[in-house]
Design a protein around this motif. Structure first.
Motif, PDB file in Angstrom:
ATOM      1  N   PHE A  62       0.680  -1.429  -0.202  1.00  0.00           N
ATOM      2  CA  PHE A  62      -0.653   0.104   0.547  1.00  0.00           C
ATOM      3  C   PHE A  62       0.785   1.370   0.292  1.00  0.00           C
ATOM      4  O   PHE A  62       2.150   1.246   0.363  1.00  0.00           O
ATOM      5  CB  PHE A  62      -1.217   0.239   1.085  1.00  0.00           C
ATOM      6  CG  PHE A  62       0.283   0.004   2.002  1.00  0.00           C
ATOM      7  CD1 PHE A  62      -0.064   1.743   3.117  1.00  0.00           C
ATOM      8  CD2 PHE A  62      -0.359  -0.937   3.509  1.00  0.00           C
ATOM      9  CE1 PHE A  62       0.000   1.698   4.425  1.00  0.00           C
ATOM     10  CE2 PHE A  62       0.530  -0.979   4.494  1.00  0.00           C
ATOM     11  CZ  PHE A  62       0.742   0.587   5.098  1.00  0.00           C
ATOM     12  N   LEU A  63       0.587   2.554  -0.388  1.00  0.00           N
ATOM     13  CA  LEU A  63       1.032   3.567  -0.521  1.00  0.00           C
ATOM     14  C   LEU A  63       0.096   4.823   0.227  1.00  0.00           C
ATOM     15  O   LEU A  63      -0.492   4.914   1.219  1.00  0.00           O
ATOM     16  CB  LEU A  63       0.777   3.838  -1.777  1.00  0.00           C
ATOM     17  CG  LEU A  63       1.000   2.801  -3.081  1.00  0.00           C
ATOM     18  CD1 LEU A  63       0.168   3.829  -4.686  1.00  0.00           C
ATOM     19  CD2 LEU A  63       2.652   2.762  -3.434  1.00  0.00           C
ATOM     20  N   ILE A  64       1.776   5.756   0.572  1.00  0.00           N
ATOM     21  CA  ILE A  64       1.362   6.755   1.333  1.00  0.00           C
ATOM     22  C   ILE A  64       1.398   7.929  -0.100  1.00  0.00           C
ATOM     23  O   ILE A  64       2.247   7.780  -0.843  1.00  0.00           O
ATOM     24  CB  ILE A  64       2.662   7.156   2.326  1.00  0.00           C
ATOM     25  CG1 ILE A  64       2.513   6.115   3.028  1.00  0.00           C
ATOM     26  CG2 ILE A  64       2.360   8.310   3.509  1.00  0.00           C
ATOM     27  CD1 ILE A  64       1.305   5.884   4.354  1.00  0.00           C
ATOM     28  N   ALA A  65       0.724   8.940   0.358  1.00  0.00           N
ATOM     29  CA  ALA A  65       0.326   9.941  -1.214  1.00  0.00           C
ATOM     30  C   ALA A  65       0.096  11.375  -0.254  1.00  0.00           C
ATOM     31  O   ALA A  65      -0.120  11.583   1.093  1.00  0.00           O
ATOM     32  CB  ALA A  65      -0.621   9.610  -2.111  1.00  0.00           C
ATOM     33  N   ASP A  66       0.763  12.430  -1.153  1.00  0.00           N
ATOM     34  CA  ASP A  66       0.666  13.480  -0.676  1.00  0.00           C
ATOM     35  C   ASP A  66      -1.186  13.805  -0.993  1.00  0.00           C
ATOM     36  O   ASP A  66      -1.544  13.854  -1.627  1.00  0.00           O
ATOM     37  CB  ASP A  66       1.199  15.146  -1.400  1.00  0.00           C
ATOM     38  CG  ASP A  66       1.169  15.800  -0.670  1.00  0.00           C
ATOM     39  OD1 ASP A  66       0.265  16.516  -1.365  1.00  0.00           O
ATOM     40  OD2 ASP A  66       1.794  16.439  -0.423  1.00  0.00           O
ATOM     41  N   ALA A  67      -1.654  14.246   0.071  1.00  0.00           N
ATOM     42  CA  ALA A  67      -3.458  14.546   0.349  1.00  0.00           C
ATOM     43  C   ALA A  67      -3.843  15.872  -1.249  1.00  0.00           C
ATOM     44  O   ALA A  67      -4.870  15.941  -1.396  1.00  0.00           O
ATOM     45  CB  ALA A  67      -4.267  14.616   1.213  1.00  0.00           C
ATOM     46  N   ASN A  68      -2.535  16.639  -0.912  1.00  0.00           N
ATOM     47  CA  ASN A  68      -2.860  17.575  -1.961  1.00  0.00           C
ATOM     48  C   ASN A  68      -2.430  17.686  -3.333  1.00  0.00           C
ATOM     49  O   ASN A  68      -3.000  17.787  -3.841  1.00  0.00           O
ATOM     50  CB  ASN A  68      -2.052  19.288  -1.401  1.00  0.00           C
ATOM     51  CG  ASN A  68      -2.734  19.810  -0.223  1.00  0.00           C
ATOM     52  OD1 ASN A  68      -3.703  19.329   0.391  1.00  0.00           O
ATOM     53  ND2 ASN A  68      -1.222  19.429   0.547  1.00  0.00           N
ATOM     54  N   THR A  69      -0.990  17.111  -3.407  1.00  0.00           N
ATOM     55  CA  THR A  69      -1.336  16.620  -5.193  1.00  0.00           C
ATOM     56  C   THR A  69      -1.037  15.220  -5.189  1.00  0.00           C
ATOM     57  O   THR A  69      -1.088  15.501  -7.123  1.00  0.00           O
ATOM     58  CB  THR A  69       0.423  16.961  -5.287  1.00  0.00           C
ATOM     59  OG1 THR A  69       1.627  15.992  -4.246  1.00  0.00           O
ATOM     60  CG2 THR A  69       0.735  18.523  -4.750  1.00  0.00           C
ATOM     61  N   GLY A 106       5.763   7.387  -0.478  1.00  0.00           N
ATOM     62  CA  GLY A 106       6.519   5.954   0.225  1.00  0.00           C
ATOM     63  C   GLY A 106       5.050   4.580  -0.323  1.00  0.00           C
ATOM     64  O   GLY A 106       4.414   4.960  -0.544  1.00  0.00           O
ATOM     65  N   SER A 107       6.037   3.725  -0.275  1.00  0.00           N
ATOM     66  CA  SER A 107       4.659   2.779  -0.143  1.00  0.00           C
ATOM     67  C   SER A 107       5.045   1.521   1.039  1.00  0.00           C
ATOM     68  O   SER A 107       6.685   1.254   1.615  1.00  0.00           O
ATOM     69  CB  SER A 107       5.862   1.263  -1.457  1.00  0.00           C
ATOM     70  OG  SER A 107       7.367   1.447  -1.759  1.00  0.00           O
ATOM     71  N   LEU A 108       4.604   0.728   1.321  1.00  0.00           N
ATOM     72  CA  LEU A 108       4.770  -0.098   2.486  1.00  0.00           C
ATOM     73  C   LEU A 108       4.587  -1.487   2.150  1.00  0.00           C
ATOM     74  O   LEU A 108       3.606  -2.342   0.975  1.00  0.00           O
ATOM     75  CB  LEU A 108       4.459   0.364   3.441  1.00  0.00           C
ATOM     76  CG  LEU A 108       4.328   2.185   4.090  1.00  0.00           C
ATOM     77  CD1 LEU A 108       3.740   3.089   3.316  1.00  0.00           C
ATOM     78  CD2 LEU A 108       4.181   1.615   5.456  1.00  0.00           C
TER      79      LEU A 108
END
Length: 243
Positions: A97-104, A109-111
């Motif tokens: 799963f992924l971590i993303a910038d909520a605005n862009t 990052g990926s976990l």
């Protein structure tokens, strides 16, 4: 070009005629065009179609996040913002799963570590710790300052972890299985000290009162549907229970 100009019907017609040459680049371009014009439902539908032909990329998921910024949830996965609203955890039908910038929508990052699909996630109030619940019967805790590996693995007893919730002060983490079992962990003990509550029925969700004194468990059984409230124990130190 049709998509950028807003002529999405023509863009889709030409895209359908490219059946022998379509690839991830062309799919991403069509998704981006729909996202640019805030056509969230169409973008989600195309994302479903895309998975029959090719594997989505990180750019695809970032584009999809932007396209769905004005919807309540993603159909194929679970998304949740961090406490400060800057980060977004995206998980679903994948072991990664992924971590993303909520605005862009940019992937930051990926976990990796879970063995199956993920069903739930929850941020610690400090914004640094993320909990993820998975069909492999575990909940993993991640420190977003170092995503190379999880910092703890909390095990359920029988089934997938389908719901997670921290108390507002971050002291306790509640972890629910689909039916019958809810687990509580004390963050002050490094999530070593825990308690299991055995219920009866399918679990619809879990939550805590704002003052952290009472956990609530929703039971979704057709015959025995109900909301259960528990009380936090503070003075029975000789007991091994927290609620």
């Amino acid at each position: 070009m049709y998509g950028k100009c807003g002529n999405l019907n023509s863009a889709r017609v030409w895209f359908n005629q490219m059946s022998n040459w379509r690839d991830r680049v062309s799919w991403n371009a069509l998704l981006a065009s729909n996202g640019h014009h805030q056509l969230s439902k169409q973008a989600l539908s195309m994302f479903s179609e895309m998975q029959w032909e090719t594997k989505p990329t990180k750019y695809t998921l970032g584009t999809l996040l932007l396209a769905c910024a004005n919807t309540f949830s993603l159909y194929h996965g679970k998304q949740i913002h961090g406490p400060d609203g800057k980060l977004l955890a995206v998980l679903g039908d994948s072991t990664e799963f992924l971590i993303a910038d909520a605005n862009t929508g940019k992937i930051t990052g990926s976990l990796k570590g879970h063995l199956d699909y993920s069903f739930a996630s929850a941020w610690h109030p400090d914004g640094r710790i993320l909990a993820t619940g998975n069909q492999d019967t575990t909940c993993r805790l991640w420190d977003i300052r170092n995503l190379s590996q999880s910092i703890a693995v909390l095990k359920g007893r029988m089934r997938a972890i389908t719901a997670l919730r921290f108390t507002s002060d971050g002291r306790f983490l509640a972890m629910a299985e689909p039916a019958d079992l809810v687990h509580f962990f004390d963050s002050h003990s490094g999530y070593v000290r825990g308690q299991e509550i055995d219920l009866f029925g399918e679990i619809a969700g879990i939550s805590f009162s704002p003052d952290t004194e009472a956990p609530f468990v929703g039971i979704a059984d057709r015959t025995y549907g109900r909301l259960l409230e528990f009380v936090r124990k503070r003075y029975n130190y000789h007991l091994d229970s927290m609620f």
